[in-house]
Design a protein around this motif. Structure first.
Motif, mmCIF file in Angstrom:
data_model
loop_
_atom_site.group_PDB
_atom_site.id
_atom_site.type_symbol
_atom_site.label_atom_id
_atom_site.label_comp_id
_atom_site.label_asym_id
_atom_site.label_seq_id
_atom_site.Cartn_x
_atom_site.Cartn_y
_atom_site.Cartn_z
ATOM 1 N N LEU A 505 0.834 -1.197 0.000
ATOM 2 C CA LEU A 505 0.000 0.000 0.000
ATOM 3 C C LEU A 505 0.873 1.252 0.000
ATOM 4 O O LEU A 505 1.858 1.334 0.740
ATOM 5 N N ALA A 506 0.472 2.218 -0.817
ATOM 6 C CA ALA A 506 1.210 3.486 -0.871
ATOM 7 C C ALA A 506 1.083 4.238 0.443
ATOM 8 O O ALA A 506 2.028 4.892 0.899
ATOM 9 N N GLU A 507 -0.094 4.131 1.061
ATOM 10 C CA GLU A 507 -0.303 4.791 2.348
ATOM 11 C C GLU A 507 -1.256 3.961 3.182
ATOM 12 O O GLU A 507 -2.254 3.436 2.687
ATOM 13 N N LEU A 508 -0.924 3.842 4.444
ATOM 14 C CA LEU A 508 -1.777 3.126 5.385
ATOM 15 C C LEU A 508 -2.536 4.170 6.195
ATOM 16 O O LEU A 508 -1.942 4.929 6.961
ATOM 17 N N LYS A 509 -3.848 4.212 6.002
ATOM 18 C CA LYS A 509 -4.645 5.261 6.631
ATOM 19 C C LYS A 509 -5.348 4.723 7.873
ATOM 20 O O LYS A 509 -5.697 3.549 7.945
ATOM 21 N N PRO A 510 -5.564 5.583 8.859
ATOM 22 C CA PRO A 510 -6.214 5.130 10.094
ATOM 23 C C PRO A 510 -7.675 4.777 9.860
ATOM 24 O O PRO A 510 -8.330 5.291 8.941
ATOM 25 N N GLY A 511 -8.184 3.869 10.710
ATOM 26 C CA GLY A 511 -9.589 3.496 10.671
ATOM 27 C C GLY A 511 -10.009 2.780 9.411
ATOM 28 O O GLY A 511 -11.134 2.964 8.940
ATOM 29 N N THR A 512 -9.142 1.936 8.862
ATOM 30 C CA THR A 512 -9.417 1.264 7.590
ATOM 31 C C THR A 512 -9.395 -0.246 7.764
ATOM 32 O O THR A 512 -8.505 -0.797 8.422
ATOM 33 N N SER A 513 -10.372 -0.919 7.167
ATOM 34 C CA SER A 513 -10.354 -2.376 7.105
ATOM 35 C C SER A 513 -9.524 -2.794 5.901
ATOM 36 O O SER A 513 -9.775 -2.344 4.785
ATOM 37 N N ALA A 553 -0.640 8.824 21.714
ATOM 38 C CA ALA A 553 -0.992 8.523 23.097
ATOM 39 C C ALA A 553 -0.752 7.042 23.395
ATOM 40 O O ALA A 553 -0.796 6.203 22.483
ATOM 41 N N PRO A 554 -0.479 6.688 24.646
ATOM 42 C CA PRO A 554 -0.350 5.272 25.003
ATOM 43 C C PRO A 554 -1.598 4.485 24.585
ATOM 44 O O PRO A 554 -2.730 4.938 24.776
ATOM 45 N N GLY A 555 -1.374 3.349 23.999
ATOM 46 C CA GLY A 555 -2.476 2.520 23.516
ATOM 47 C C GLY A 555 -2.805 2.734 22.054
ATOM 48 O O GLY A 555 -3.782 2.176 21.557
ATOM 49 N N THR A 556 -1.999 3.532 21.327
ATOM 50 C CA THR A 556 -2.275 3.787 19.914
ATOM 51 C C THR A 556 -1.944 2.548 19.086
ATOM 52 O O THR A 556 -0.826 2.033 19.121
ATOM 53 N N VAL A 557 -2.930 2.102 18.329
ATOM 54 C CA VAL A 557 -2.826 0.864 17.559
ATOM 55 C C VAL A 557 -2.408 1.173 16.130
ATOM 56 O O VAL A 557 -2.949 2.081 15.499
ATOM 57 N N LEU A 558 -1.463 0.408 15.615
ATOM 58 C CA LEU A 558 -1.153 0.450 14.183
ATOM 59 C C LEU A 558 -2.090 -0.476 13.428
ATOM 60 O O LEU A 558 -2.806 -0.050 12.522
ATOM 61 N N LEU A 559 -2.090 -1.762 13.783
ATOM 62 C CA LEU A 559 -2.926 -2.759 13.122
ATOM 63 C C LEU A 559 -3.416 -3.773 14.149
ATOM 64 O O LEU A 559 -2.714 -4.077 15.127
ATOM 65 N N SER A 560 -4.597 -4.317 13.902
ATOM 66 C CA SER A 560 -5.143 -5.312 14.818
ATOM 67 C C SER A 560 -5.929 -6.360 14.046
ATOM 68 O O SER A 560 -6.273 -6.180 12.871
ATOM 69 N N SER A 561 -6.183 -7.465 14.720
ATOM 70 C CA SER A 561 -7.063 -8.521 14.234
ATOM 71 C C SER A 561 -7.710 -9.135 15.464
ATOM 72 O O SER A 561 -7.340 -8.794 16.595
ATOM 73 N N PRO A 562 -8.662 -10.038 15.302
ATOM 74 C CA PRO A 562 -9.227 -10.699 16.490
ATOM 75 C C PRO A 562 -8.196 -11.478 17.297
ATOM 76 O O PRO A 562 -8.445 -11.820 18.441
ATOM 77 N N ARG A 563 -7.031 -11.750 16.735
ATOM 78 C CA ARG A 563 -6.018 -12.539 17.423
ATOM 79 C C ARG A 563 -4.932 -11.683 18.094
ATOM 80 O O ARG A 563 -4.325 -12.121 19.071
ATOM 81 N N SER A 564 -4.648 -10.496 17.558
ATOM 82 C CA SER A 564 -3.491 -9.747 18.066
ATOM 83 C C SER A 564 -3.613 -8.264 17.731
ATOM 84 O O SER A 564 -4.439 -7.860 16.902
#
Length: 665
Positions: A505-513, A553-564
Motif C-alpha cells: 500500500l502506498a499509504e496506510l490510513k487510520p480506521g481502515t479495514s 498517546a499510550p495505547g495507539t494501535v497500528l494494526l489489529s485482528s481478532p487474534r493480536s
C-alpha cells in the motif's frame, strides 16, 4: 486446433506426473486414467440430487468461487459439478467415486460425508495442478475410487490449559475437513503444574471451559464457551464431516473442580486429584454429566463423550479398585444418555479385580505402561492409537515434541503401530489414529497462531497415514508428498497459518479495514461466523513502512485482528510493541514526534525483531522464566507474533510505503 493440441499435451504431461505423485493429502487409493482434459474454469455451478447433499454442494460451490449457486437437480447439467447420492460398492460410508470427463465432473457417494470428501479431493487437485500455458487449470480426465483405511482420523486439542476462541475452532474444523480429518477431541478442563505456581495448589492455574448453570462459579473467567455456541459448533462441525468429542478429564487433572469445591480434593494424592474415598464425588459428576449430556436438546449433541480417567495415582490398591469402579460408572452414565463413552487407557496402570466391560467402549491408547494394547485387545476394547512418544505436541516445553517429526511419521508410523506394539493393518479393534496438542506450560507465551503452526503439518501427516496407511513411504515419495502438502496449507477458505494475506500500500490510513484490499482476501465458509476470516501474516514474514511520527498517546494501535494487536505506542509505557493471548511484549523503542524513519518488523516461529532504518533495535527471542521449585528449573516464554493485517487503528502519524510479505522459509 493447435491450441487444443497444446492443452491436451500439457494435460497428458500433468497426468503422467500424477501417476507417480500424490494428487492430494491424504493421497487417494485408486486412480483409473482416461485421455484428455477439461478446463476447470468451465464449471460455473454445483448440482446435487438429494437434499442431504446441500451442505457439501454449498461448500464446494463457495470454495470453487462460482458465480452461480448450488441447486438441486435430477442429473448434472453442462458446466456443473454434480454430486449424487448413490451406493458405491466396496467403498464404505466415507468412500466416494470422482469422475472427471469430457461430459463433466461427478462425485458419487453413499453418504453426504463421502460426497464432501470427494469435493475436497477435487479442490485439492485444482490447487496442486500446474497452470496451463494460458494460465488456467486443466483437470485430467480420470476416475478416482477412494476410501479411508481407518474410520477415526483426528487429534486432541487441550483447551483446558489454553483457551482457543470459538472462531478459531470454526476455522480449525474447516481445515480438518479439507484434509478429511473427521474427529476433534476437545479437552475442556485441566490445570498447570504447581511448581510453576509457588508449589501451592491454591495458586495453580486451573480452568473449566464450559458455561454452567448448576455450578456457575466453576466456569473459567479467562475464556469459556456458552452452551448454545457449543451446540451450534458441534452441529456445524458435523455438517463439515467432523465429529466433536468433548472431554471432561477426571478424577485426575481435576483442579478446576477442587478449586470450585475444595471438599472434593484428595489430601492423599494432591488437590488435582478428586478424592475417590469421598461419596460426594459420584453425585457431583452425575450432575455435571446431566447438565451437558441430558435433556431434549443436549449441549454435547454428538454421538460420543470422553470421560478422561488419565494419570490417577495407583499407589493404593484399594484406590485402584475405586478408580476402576468410577470408570464403569461413568461409562454407564454416558451410555444412559445414548452416547458412546471413550476414555484414556489406564487399566494396566490401575490393576485390580473390578471388571471394566469393553462392550461399546473406546479407549485412547497413549502409553503402553498405562494400558498394554495387547491386553486391551484381548479384553475386546476398540482402540484409538495416540502414542505419546510419537504424536504428542507440547509447545515450547522441552519434552515430547515441539513440532512432530513428520518425516519419521510418514515413513514409519501407522495407526496399527501403538508405540512398540504392532498389529495387523486394519485390525478391526483399531478404529484409527490421532495426535495431541497439550498446553502443559501455562505461562510460556504460546499463541493460538503458534499452536496452529504446529497443528497443520501434524494434521497433514496423520490424515495421510490414517487414510492411506500402506502407501509408498520412500524418500522420493516423501519429497513428492511434502511438495503437495506445502501448496495446500489451510485450504481454500481459511488462513490460520497466515500465508494468504499480504499487502502493498502506498499509504496506510487510520480506521481502515484491510480485508478488502489485501491481495489474497478471503472469507471462511461458516454460516455461524459471517464476520469473515482473520487476516494476518504467518511465519516467516517481513512488514515494512515509512513513518512520519506525530505524538501518539499510550495505547495507539497500528494494526489489529481478532487474534493480536500491534502498537505504535503500547498502553503501559508508550513503546512499540504487540499484544496477543493475554500477553503484552514491547521493544525498547519509542517513536519521536517530528522524526521520519523506516521501520521493519520480522517474525518467525522463534521470535520477533524490530529494525529502524535498517538497524536492529531488538530481537525478542524466547525469554527465560524460572519455576518456583528448589531445582530452579527454567522454561521458555515465547515472544512470537502472527502479524495482524485486518484493521488499522486511530493513529496520527503518517504511514507510507507499507508492505507485508511472507519470506521464503
Amino acid at each position: 486446433m493447435k491450441l487444443r493440441t497444446l492443452l491436451c499435451f500439457v494435460c497428458v504431461l500433468a497426468l503422467g506426473r500424477m501417476s507417480a505423485q500424490p494428487l492430494c493429502v491424504p493421497s487417494v487409493q485408486q486412480i483409473r486414467e482416461s485421455s484428455g482434459c477439461v478446463d476447470a474454469s468451465s464449471f460455473s455451478s454445483v448440482g446435487y440430487d438429494h437434499a442431504s447433499l446441500q451442505t457439501a454442494a454449498d461448500y464446494l460451490n463457495r470454495a470453487w468461487s462460482n458465480t452461480n449457486g448450488a441447486t438441486q437437480q435430477k442429473k448434472g447439467a453442462p458446466g456443473t459439478i454434480f454430486l449424487t447420492l448413490k451406493p458405491v460398492k466396496g467403498l464404505g460410508d466415507e468412500g466416494y467415486r470422482l469422475t472427471i470427463g469430457p461430459k463433466g465432473i461427478t462425485i458419487q457417494a453413499s453418504t453426504p460425508r463421502g460426497a464432501l470428501w470427494g469435493a475436497q479431493t477435487l479442490l485439492q487437485m485444482r490447487a496442486t495442478l500446474p497452470p496451463s500455458p494460458q494460465g488456467g487449470k486443466q483437470l485430467p480426465c480420470l476416475t478416482i475410487s477412494d476410501q479411508p483405511d481407518y474410520p477415526i482420523r483426528g487429534f486432541m486439542l487441550d483447551a483446558g490449559r489454553k483457551f482457543f476462541p470459538m472462531d478459531y475452532l470454526y476455522s480449525l474444523v474447516n481445515v480438518m475437513s479439507f484434509y478429511k480429518m473427521n474427529t476433534l477431541q476437545l479437552h475442556l478442563n485441566d490445570n498447570g503444574f504447581k511448581d510453576q505456581f509457588n508449589n501451592d495448589w491454591n495458586q495453580t492455574y486451573a480452568a473449566f471451559r464450559m458455561e454452567s448453570d448448576l455450578f456457575p462459579g466453576l466456569t473459567a473467567i479467562d475464556g469459556s464457551y456458552t452452551k448454545q455456541e457449543m451446540r451450534e459448533f458441534i452441529r456445524y462441525a458435523a455438517s463439515m464431516g467432523v465429529e466433536i468429542i468433548p472431554e471432561f478429564d477426571t478424577p485426575a487433572h481435576s483442579l478446576a473442580f477442587t478449586h470450585f469445591r475444595p471438599s472434593l480434593a484428595s489430601e492423599e494424592f494432591g488437590a488435582d486429584h478428586l478424592n475417590l474415598r469421598n461419596p460426594a464425588i459420584i453425585p457431583f459428576l452425575d450432575s455435571l454429566y446431566a447438565e451437558y449430556l441430558g435433556g431434549p436438546d443436549p449441549v454435547f449433541c454428538g454421538p460420543r463423550f470422553h470421560i478422561g480417567t488419565d494419570e490417577y495415582s495407583n499407589r493404593d490398591s484399594a484406590i485402584c479398585e475405586r478408580f476402576r469402579e468410577l470408570i464403569v460408572h461413568l461409562c454407564n452414565i454416558v451410555k444412559s444418555y445414548g452416547k458412546q463413552p471413550v476414555f484414556w487407557g489406564s487399566l494396566t496402570h490401575a490393576k485390580g479385580v473390578t471388571p471394566v466391560p469393553s462392550d461399546g467402549v473406546w479407549m485412547s491408547l497413549w502409553y503402553n505402561g498405562y494400558a498394554d494394547p495387547v491386553e486391551m485387545r484381548k479384553q475386546g476394547f476398540h482402540m484409538i492409537c495416540i502414542p505419546d512418544n510419537q504424536v504428542y505436541i507440547v509447545p515450547a516445553a522441552g519434552y515430547y515434541y515441539d513440532y512432530l517429526n513428520i518425516k519419521n511419521l510418514f515413513q514409519h508410523w501407522k495407526p496399527s503401530h501403538i508405540s512398540n506394539k504392532h498389529f495387523a493393518h486394519r485390525d478391526p479393534l483399531i478404529v484409527g489414529g490421532m495426535f495431541a496438542v497439550w498446553n502443559d506450560m501455562i505461562r510460556n507465551g504460546i499463541s493460538v497462531g503458534d499452536c496452529h503452526d504446529r497443528i497443520l503439518p501434524a494434521m497433514q501427516v496423520i490424515a495421510e497415514k490414517c487414510w492411506n496407511a500402506m502407501r509408498d513411504s520412500s524418500d522420493v515419495a516423501w519429497e513428492q508428498w511434502q511438495a503437495v502438502a506445502r501448496k495446500l496449507d489451510d485450504g481454500p477458505l481459511a488462513d490460520e497459518i497466515g500465508r494468504k494475506s499480504c499487502a502493498e500500500l502506498a499509504e496506510l490510513k487510520p480506521g481502515t479495514s484491510l480485508a478488502g484490499v489485501l491481495q489474497a482476501g478471503y472469507t471462511p465458509y461458516s454460516r455461524q461466523r459471517p464476520e469473515g476470516a482473520v487476516c494476518q501474516m504467518g511465519y516467516p514474514y517481513s512488514v515494512e513502512f515509512t513513518i512520519d511520527w506525530q505524538e501518539e498517546a499510550p495505547g495507539t494501535v497500528l494494526l489489529s485482528s481478532p487474534r493480536s494487536t500491534f502498537y505504535l505506542s503500547d498502553p503501559i509505557r508508550g513503546m512499540i510493541g504487540f499484544s496477543r493471548d493475554g500477553y503484552l511484549f514491547t521493544f525498547k523503542y519509542r517513536g519521536r514526534a517530528g522524526r521520519r524513519e523506516t521501520l521493519r518488523i520480522e517474525g518467525d516461529k522463534q521470535g520477533t525483531s524490530l529494525y529502524a532504518d535498517g538497524r536492529l533495535v531488538e530481537r525478542l527471542d524466547p525469554d527465560v522464566a524460572y519455576r518456583s521449585n528448589e531445582k530452579k528449573e527454567t522454561y521458555k516464554v515465547m515472544r512470537t507474533l502472527v502479524f495482524p493485517l485486518q484493521q488499522t487503528g486511530a493513529f496520527h502519524s503518517r504511514i507510507t510505503h507499507f508492505s507485508a510479505r511472507r519470506q521464503t522459509p
